[in-house]
Design a protein around this motif. Sequence first.
Motif, PDB file in Angstrom:
ATOM      1  N   LEU A  83       0.835  -1.213   0.000  1.00 58.66           N
ATOM      2  CA  LEU A  83       0.000   0.000   0.000  1.00 58.66           C
ATOM      3  C   LEU A  83       0.868   1.261   0.000  1.00 58.66           C
ATOM      4  O   LEU A  83       0.578   2.227  -0.701  1.00 58.66           O
ATOM      5  CB  LEU A  83      -0.938   0.000   1.218  1.00 58.66           C
ATOM      6  N   GLU A  84       1.955   1.214   0.764  1.00 59.20           N
ATOM      7  CA  GLU A  84       2.862   2.368   0.819  1.00 59.20           C
ATOM      8  C   GLU A  84       3.429   2.657  -0.568  1.00 59.20           C
ATOM      9  O   GLU A  84       3.508   3.801  -1.009  1.00 59.20           O
ATOM     10  CB  GLU A  84       3.994   2.063   1.796  1.00 59.20           C
ATOM     11  N   SER A  85       3.771   1.562  -1.259  1.00 57.54           N
ATOM     12  CA  SER A  85       4.371   1.742  -2.569  1.00 57.54           C
ATOM     13  C   SER A  85       3.354   2.232  -3.599  1.00 57.54           C
ATOM     14  O   SER A  85       3.698   2.998  -4.509  1.00 57.54           O
ATOM     15  CB  SER A  85       4.978   0.413  -2.998  1.00 57.54           C
ATOM     16  N   LEU A  86       2.094   1.835  -3.431  1.00 54.02           N
ATOM     17  CA  LEU A  86       1.060   2.282  -4.384  1.00 54.02           C
ATOM     18  C   LEU A  86       0.573   3.689  -4.068  1.00 54.02           C
ATOM     19  O   LEU A  86       0.268   4.463  -4.968  1.00 54.02           O
ATOM     20  CB  LEU A  86      -0.138   1.325  -4.344  1.00 54.02           C
ATOM     21  N   PHE A  87       0.474   4.015  -2.776  1.00 55.22           N
ATOM     22  CA  PHE A  87      -0.185   5.276  -2.405  1.00 55.22           C
ATOM     23  C   PHE A  87       0.721   6.247  -1.655  1.00 55.22           C
ATOM     24  O   PHE A  87       0.367   7.398  -1.466  1.00 55.22           O
ATOM     25  CB  PHE A  87      -1.423   4.980  -1.553  1.00 55.22           C
ATOM     26  N   ASN A  88       1.865   5.720  -1.152  1.00 56.17           N
ATOM     27  CA  ASN A  88       2.889   6.598  -0.574  1.00 56.17           C
ATOM     28  C   ASN A  88       2.468   7.465   0.606  1.00 56.17           C
ATOM     29  O   ASN A  88       2.837   8.616   0.697  1.00 56.17           O
ATOM     30  CB  ASN A  88       3.413   7.501  -1.703  1.00 56.17           C
ATOM     31  N   THR A  89       1.673   6.941   1.505  1.00 59.89           N
ATOM     32  CA  THR A  89       1.230   7.809   2.604  1.00 59.89           C
ATOM     33  C   THR A  89       1.249   7.131   3.978  1.00 59.89           C
ATOM     34  O   THR A  89       0.459   7.470   4.835  1.00 59.89           O
ATOM     35  CB  THR A  89      -0.220   8.287   2.359  1.00 59.89           C
ATOM     36  N   ILE A  90       2.139   6.187   4.201  1.00 60.56           N
ATOM     37  CA  ILE A  90       2.119   5.495   5.498  1.00 60.56           C
ATOM     38  C   ILE A  90       3.422   5.691   6.266  1.00 60.56           C
ATOM     39  O   ILE A  90       4.499   5.619   5.684  1.00 60.56           O
ATOM     40  CB  ILE A  90       1.914   3.964   5.338  1.00 60.56           C
ATOM     41  N   THR A 102      -1.316  11.415   5.533  1.00 59.73           N
ATOM     42  CA  THR A 102      -0.368  10.396   5.975  1.00 59.73           C
ATOM     43  C   THR A 102      -1.014   9.531   7.063  1.00 59.73           C
ATOM     44  O   THR A 102      -1.587  10.038   8.017  1.00 59.73           O
ATOM     45  CB  THR A 102       0.910  11.060   6.533  1.00 59.73           C
ATOM     46  N   VAL A 103      -0.911   8.222   6.890  1.00 58.00           N
ATOM     47  CA  VAL A 103      -1.448   7.288   7.880  1.00 58.00           C
ATOM     48  C   VAL A 103      -0.284   6.819   8.746  1.00 58.00           C
ATOM     49  O   VAL A 103       0.762   6.453   8.234  1.00 58.00           O
ATOM     50  CB  VAL A 103      -2.091   6.066   7.169  1.00 58.00           C
ATOM     51  N   ASN A 104      -0.477   6.868  10.086  1.00 57.29           N
ATOM     52  CA  ASN A 104       0.532   6.285  10.984  1.00 57.29           C
ATOM     53  C   ASN A 104       0.054   4.896  11.322  1.00 57.29           C
ATOM     54  O   ASN A 104      -1.084   4.723  11.757  1.00 57.29           O
ATOM     55  CB  ASN A 104       0.631   7.093  12.281  1.00 57.29           C
ATOM     56  N   TYR A 105       0.897   3.910  11.102  1.00 58.06           N
ATOM     57  CA  TYR A 105       0.461   2.548  11.384  1.00 58.06           C
ATOM     58  C   TYR A 105       1.507   1.840  12.234  1.00 58.06           C
ATOM     59  O   TYR A 105       2.633   1.616  11.802  1.00 58.06           O
ATOM     60  CB  TYR A 105       0.238   1.775  10.071  1.00 58.06           C
ATOM     61  N   GLU A 106       1.135   1.512  13.466  1.00 57.65           N
ATOM     62  CA  GLU A 106       2.025   0.788  14.358  1.00 57.65           C
ATOM     63  C   GLU A 106       1.634  -0.685  14.239  1.00 57.65           C
ATOM     64  O   GLU A 106       0.510  -1.069  14.560  1.00 57.65           O
ATOM     65  CB  GLU A 106       1.805   1.309  15.785  1.00 57.65           C
TER      66      GLU A 106
END
Length: 407
Positions: free
Chosen positions: A29-36, A208-212
Amino acid sequence: MKLEKSTLLGNKTVQISGSKSISNRLLILESLFNTIKIGNLSNSQDTQLLKKALSETTEIVDIHHAGTAMRFLTSYYSIAEGKITVLTGSGRMKERPIKNLVTALQNLGVEIEYMENEGFPPLKIHGRKITQTQVNVPANISSQFITSLLLIAGKLENGLEINLVGEVTSRSYIEMTLDILTKFGIKTHFTGSTIQVEPFTTDAETTTVNYEVESDWSSASYFYSICALGRETIHLKSFYKESTQGDSAIAKIYEEFFGIKTIFSEDEHKLTLQPHPNFSFPEKIILDMNNCPDIAQTLCVTAAALKIPFDISGLGTLKVKETDRLSALHIELKKLGTETEITDLTVKSISFNEPQENISIKTYQDHRMAMSFAPFCLIKELNIEEEEVVEKSYPMFWKDLESILIR
Ligand SMILES: O=C(O)C1=C[C@@H](OP(=O)(O)O)[C@@H](O)[C@H](O)C1
Ligand SMILES: C=C(OP(=O)(O)O)C(=O)O
């Protein structure tokens, strides 16, 4: 790895790295949407391999033995417009099925060729813009095919409707994917056997999504087994009471069958595994593990070590994992003194005898064979062959095990 007969040290804490499944979804997902912004990313080799693949621009991508990476990247490269990618893997990866996913992508208009055997990697993928909006996928072989499509669905202009055909296997992993997509701002609707994914909006794309990442419950399972055999308290970090990982079912399973109570400490994200001192073990364990296939080996070894009869079903996917896990279990459990009967879907104990002398467990390039048999050292010394296999999901396993045992 030579494991001498050991006893368990009480009250030790083991810090386990992030879930491999969650991490691998987030990387795509980060690579597709770049917001994590990802915290506690898995240190597993599979996650490192996926991360490396996503940063490369070469035409040939070798994903070795990382199943989720193989499956997730198949869809990922399918939507890389104008790019040709050869996606390959280890000898075993070339025996793990991928046809249902490839056919679904071909039906969506992507050109994918089998380079060796029909239905198996390696694949030559010609990335395209997908404009179709509906696809059928048989869901009984691997949930990873569904997750793979779900991860790219939000990137498609008109989203995607996925119809799951037939029985759905490893359903908890599909639910995990949907949960992550929701946290990410991608809207999904799962009704009956249809999943509808809406396209990702520009607004969501800029947040930006923060994901722990919660630590890995499949890795935690080996400590439940150790606790069930060693009967001392163990603490594990960092876990949440409400987990999206299907393997968190281990807590309930080990409480019911082995008297291991799990206490969650919310503020420290800590699990305390506490053995009941006078627990009376069940006469038989009967369980369907379709929703948590990766912890089936853990459970079988614990039950075998304690000589509790077991009858486990829902294991249809075990044949096509890192090895044929059902036959591997059948062969290696004999060395612990347990005779079993296996079918394509089940494993059932038949009799319990004394363990062999000089036990040496073959691991068949399967990390879970190594880690699930290791706790048996609380009963008797044993050797685990090709110990480095643990790196696939849990590189620190031997060190963590060592830290809680006395020889
Ligand atoms: O989506 C995932 O992260 C996984 C799904 C499961 O596979 P299947 O759906 O093939 O059973 C599981 O066994 C695997 O370790 C990880
Ligand atoms: C089956 C597993 O992984 P994968 O399918 O991703 O290779 C596993 O980790 O047990």
